[in-house]
Design a protein around this motif. Structure first.
Motif, short mmCIF file in Angstrom:
data_model
loop_
_atom_site.label_atom_id
_atom_site.label_comp_id
_atom_site.label_asym_id
_atom_site.label_seq_id
_atom_site.Cartn_x
_atom_site.Cartn_y
_atom_site.Cartn_z
N ARG A 184 -0.80 18.21 28.77
CA ARG A 184 -1.60 16.98 28.86
C ARG A 184 -3.01 17.27 29.38
O ARG A 184 -3.90 16.42 29.29
CB ARG A 184 -0.92 15.97 29.79
CG ARG A 184 0.18 15.19 29.12
CD ARG A 184 0.57 13.99 29.96
NE ARG A 184 1.41 14.36 31.07
CZ ARG A 184 2.74 14.25 31.09
NH1 ARG A 184 3.37 13.79 30.04
NH2 ARG A 184 3.42 14.60 32.15
N HIS A 185 -3.20 18.47 29.92
CA HIS A 185 -4.50 18.85 30.49
C HIS A 185 -5.10 20.04 29.74
O HIS A 185 -5.78 20.88 30.33
CB HIS A 185 -4.33 19.18 31.97
CG HIS A 185 -3.78 18.03 32.76
ND1 HIS A 185 -4.53 16.92 33.07
CD2 HIS A 185 -2.55 17.82 33.26
CE1 HIS A 185 -3.79 16.07 33.74
NE2 HIS A 185 -2.58 16.59 33.87
N ARG A 186 -4.88 20.10 28.45
CA ARG A 186 -5.39 21.20 27.63
C ARG A 186 -6.90 21.39 27.76
O ARG A 186 -7.39 22.51 27.68
CB ARG A 186 -5.08 20.96 26.16
CG ARG A 186 -3.73 21.40 25.74
CD ARG A 186 -3.61 21.19 24.27
NE ARG A 186 -3.22 19.81 24.06
CZ ARG A 186 -2.35 19.42 23.18
NH1 ARG A 186 -1.80 20.28 22.38
NH2 ARG A 186 -2.04 18.15 23.06
N GLU A 187 -7.61 20.29 27.95
CA GLU A 187 -9.07 20.38 27.98
C GLU A 187 -9.60 21.14 29.19
O GLU A 187 -10.75 21.58 29.19
CB GLU A 187 -9.72 18.98 27.91
CG GLU A 187 -9.46 18.10 29.12
CD GLU A 187 -8.09 17.42 29.13
OE1 GLU A 187 -7.78 16.80 30.16
OE2 GLU A 187 -7.34 17.50 28.15
N VAL A 188 -8.79 21.30 30.22
CA VAL A 188 -9.22 22.07 31.40
C VAL A 188 -8.37 23.33 31.58
O VAL A 188 -8.30 23.88 32.67
CB VAL A 188 -9.20 21.20 32.69
CG1 VAL A 188 -10.23 20.10 32.61
CG2 VAL A 188 -7.83 20.66 32.98
N MET A 189 -7.74 23.76 30.50
CA MET A 189 -6.88 24.94 30.55
C MET A 189 -7.60 26.12 29.89
O MET A 189 -8.21 25.97 28.82
CB MET A 189 -5.59 24.63 29.78
CG MET A 189 -4.55 25.71 29.84
SD MET A 189 -3.08 25.26 28.86
CE MET A 189 -2.54 23.77 29.67
N LEU A 190 -7.54 27.26 30.54
CA LEU A 190 -8.13 28.45 29.93
C LEU A 190 -7.38 28.79 28.64
O LEU A 190 -6.16 28.59 28.55
CB LEU A 190 -8.08 29.64 30.88
CG LEU A 190 -9.01 29.57 32.09
CD1 LEU A 190 -8.90 30.84 32.91
CD2 LEU A 190 -10.45 29.36 31.67
N PRO A 191 -8.09 29.29 27.64
CA PRO A 191 -7.45 29.60 26.35
C PRO A 191 -6.25 30.54 26.47
O PRO A 191 -5.27 30.39 25.74
CB PRO A 191 -8.58 30.24 25.54
CG PRO A 191 -9.83 29.66 26.13
CD PRO A 191 -9.53 29.50 27.60
N SER A 192 -6.29 31.50 27.37
CA SER A 192 -5.18 32.45 27.50
C SER A 192 -3.90 31.75 27.97
O SER A 192 -2.80 32.09 27.53
CB SER A 192 -5.53 33.58 28.45
OG SER A 192 -5.83 33.08 29.74
N VAL A 193 -4.05 30.76 28.83
CA VAL A 193 -2.89 30.00 29.32
C VAL A 193 -2.35 29.12 28.20
O VAL A 193 -1.15 29.08 27.93
CB VAL A 193 -3.25 29.16 30.56
CG1 VAL A 193 -2.09 28.29 30.98
CG2 VAL A 193 -3.69 30.06 31.70
#
Length: 79
Positions: free
Chosen positions: A57-66
């Protein structure tokens, strides 16, 4: 100015460890996700699916590797 906390590898690892999955303190997101999936398949990991849903739900603040580790191992493996 708005300051946003990014979900990085350390955050992801801490969440996986809090669920009882043993991963080393320097494990990368891919290793964390892979180990969580293995343990889930072996004995189950209560809360893992909820944690994955919450993180996504928080993809927009997630680093791409995660995000990539979750998508590669957990989204496909938990379904």
């Amino acid at each position: 100015m708005m300051i946003v906390d990014l979900i990085d590898g350390d955050d992801f690892r801490a969440r996986i460890q809090a669920l009882g999955v043993r991963v080393s303190d320097d494990a990368c997101p891919q290793t964390c996700a892979r180990m969580a999936l293995c343990k889930h398949r072996e004995v189950g990991v209560p809360g893992l699916e909820d944690t994955v849903r919450e993180l996504m739900r928080h993809r927009e603040v997630m680093l791409p590797s995660v995000r990539q580790a979750i998508e590669e191992f957990l989204l496909t493996g938990l379904s």
